[in-house]
Design an enzyme around this catalytic site. Structure first.
Site, PDB file in Angstrom:
ATOM      1  CE  LYS A  79       0.086  -4.578   2.984  1.00  0.00           C
ATOM      2  NZ  LYS A  79      -0.312  -5.914   2.444  1.00  0.00           N
ATOM      3  CE1 TYR A 100      -3.215  -2.580   5.811  1.00  0.00           C
ATOM      4  CE2 TYR A 100      -3.204  -0.227   5.301  1.00  0.00           C
ATOM      5  CZ  TYR A 100      -3.238  -1.550   4.884  1.00  0.00           C
ATOM      6  OH  TYR A 100      -3.282  -1.855   3.541  1.00  0.00           O
ATOM      7  CB  THR A 145      -0.900  -0.008   1.255  1.00  0.00           C
ATOM      8  OG1 THR A 145      -1.458   1.281   1.446  1.00  0.00           O
ATOM      9  CG2 THR A 145      -0.098  -0.340   2.514  1.00  0.00           C
ATOM     10  CG  ASP A 146      -1.119   5.025  -0.908  1.00  0.00           C
ATOM     11  OD1 ASP A 146      -1.657   4.375   0.015  1.00  0.00           O
ATOM     12  OD2 ASP A 146      -1.721   5.927  -1.536  1.00  0.00           O
ATOM     13  CD  GLU A 147      -3.388   3.425   4.235  1.00  0.00           C
ATOM     14  OE1 GLU A 147      -3.320   3.458   5.459  1.00  0.00           O
ATOM     15  OE2 GLU A 147      -4.450   3.196   3.621  1.00  0.00           O
TER      16      GLU A 147
END
Ligand code: NAD
Ligand code: TYD
Length: 358
Positions: free
Chosen positions: A168, A164, A129-131
């Site tokens: 990741k 989260y 993810t970009d997060e």
């Protein structure tokens, strides 16, 4: 495939089954609250498809599945994926996203190393993810987007803020470590926010479509100024198919739509589309907008630069956001039974705890 019964995974399974009828596809999923085999009703009977219920943290089971099905490529999507849940229950995120990814990596490494051809023709493709990159500034005048001067590129330093995104990021590091240490053939892609059919209605867009339909309040965190970069899920599935076949091994690719939206603007658009489709007068549901306490550690802005994927492999999103959103709203309004099915039981308890007192 892992996590193929979830939101993005189910679209990837369908994409692969239809585009590659000669492949044998094994969908490995634990079927948590977010996994739903009803997402795959239309492909479940295909001769080249198998479903296996399994937990990626179960290392022995991962090892036996690798050899039983003679797996030579992995697309790894299984994860806990909702930021709000990670704030309440970080251990589950560390277990699944970090330990689960590690157990899958090690099982793949051992099985592939036991084969005469070794890592040749094998690939471990990790979906991220970009997060993991953290948050960007909002520093450009309001309209039109982009809302800031910076975008996430593949070399942006990791700086995750939520449990989260931290889990990741950690799993991404393990995947790269397996490449650098053992020579494992890996690819990673980091995608922006997805939307579309079959997304669990705890995420912004499906939750709000459902609430507008039912006349329930629309809890906007903070002032609704946070920006996300939205991509239609089928475009992500096509990018994954392309990268699985054409990516350069050991590389990372960003996937995004150059499509930044402030949350409040999405909510206003959703109200308009849902009310119109339900034959209600304009402005009918405006009163449902409710500003609530901000999410802890709420990232201000995500925005992806996917130039590398576009220039190397010619990928670009096929849908404009307004069109994708119309399709998405139509799907949710036409599939109330799906929503009712996934939002019964435990989910109701979770929802009540999450929003009570706000
Ligand atoms: P989702 O929550 O809808 O689905 C996750 C799936 O993983 C479910 O089917 C669940 O049953 C399965 N799963 C969870 N724990 C498992 C375990 N221990 N063992 C086996 N299966 C397990 O998630 P999603 O939104 O489809 O996201 C899929 C992947 O894409 C995730 O890795 C996520 O980090 C990544 N991603 C999501 C987005 C997004 O906007 N949703 C954006 C970028 C990247
Ligand atoms: P979400 O769909 O949870 O995705 P992510 O946190 O991974 O970006 O949330 C999208 C944006 O919407 C995010 O800025 C948080 C905000 N949001 C709300 O304002 N209210 C809500 O009820 C939810 C679920 C999200």
């Amino acid at each position: 495939m892992t996590g193929g019964a979830g939101f993005i995974g189910s679209h990837v399974v369908r994409q692969l089954i239809n585009a590659h009828p000669d492949y044998r596809i094994v969908n490995l999923d634990k079927l948590t609250y977010a996994g739903n085999l009803a997402n795959l009703d239309d492909v479940a009977g295909k001769p080249n498809y198998r479903f296996v219920k399994a937990d990626i943290t179960d290392f022995d089971h991962m090892c036996s599945i690798m050899s039983e099905y003679q797996i030579d490529g992995i697309i790894h999507l299984a994860a806990e994926s909702h930021v709000d849940r990670s704030i309440k229950d970080p251990f589950t995120f560390a277990r699944t996203n970090v330990m689960g990814t590690l157990s899958l990596l090690e099982a793949a490494k051992r099985y592939w190393q036991s084969r005469p051809e070794g890592f040749d023709g094998k690939l471990f493709y990790h979906i991220s993810t970009d997060e993991v990159y953290g948050a960007l500034e909002l520093n450009l005048p309001d309209e039109p987007a982009p809302y800031g001067t910076e975008l996430f590129v593949e070399t942006t330093r990791y700086n995750p803020h939520s449990p989260y995104s931290a889990s990741k990021a950690s799993s991404d590091h393990f995947v790269r470590a397996y490449h650098d240490t053992y020579g494992m053939p890996v690819v990673i892609s980091n995608c922006s926010n997805n939307y579309g059919p079959n997304q669990f209605p705890e995420k912004l867009i499906p939750l709000f479509i459902n609430n507008i339909r039912k006349g329930l309040s629309l809890p906007i965190y903070g002032r609704g100024e946070n920006v996300r970069d939205w991509l239609y899920v089928e475009d992500h599935a096509k990018a994954i198919d392309l990268l699985f076949h054409k990516a350069r091994v050991g590389e990372t690719y960003n996937i995004g739509g150059f499509n930044e939206w402030k949350n409040i603007d999405i909510v206003k658009l959703l109200i308009k589309v849902v009310d119109r489709m339900l034959g209600r007068p304009e402005g009918f549901s405006d009163h449902l907008i409710t500003y609530v306490t901000d999410r802890a550690g709420h990232d201000l802005r995500y925005a992806i630069d996917s130039t590398k994927l576009a220039t190397e492999l010619g990928w670009k999103p096929s849908l404009q956001f307004e069109e994708g959103l119309e399709r998405t709203v139509r799907w949710y309004l036409d599939n109330q039974a799906w929503i009712d099915g996934v939002t019964s039981g435990d989910y109701l308890k979770y929802y009540k705890e999450m929003y009570d007192g706000r």
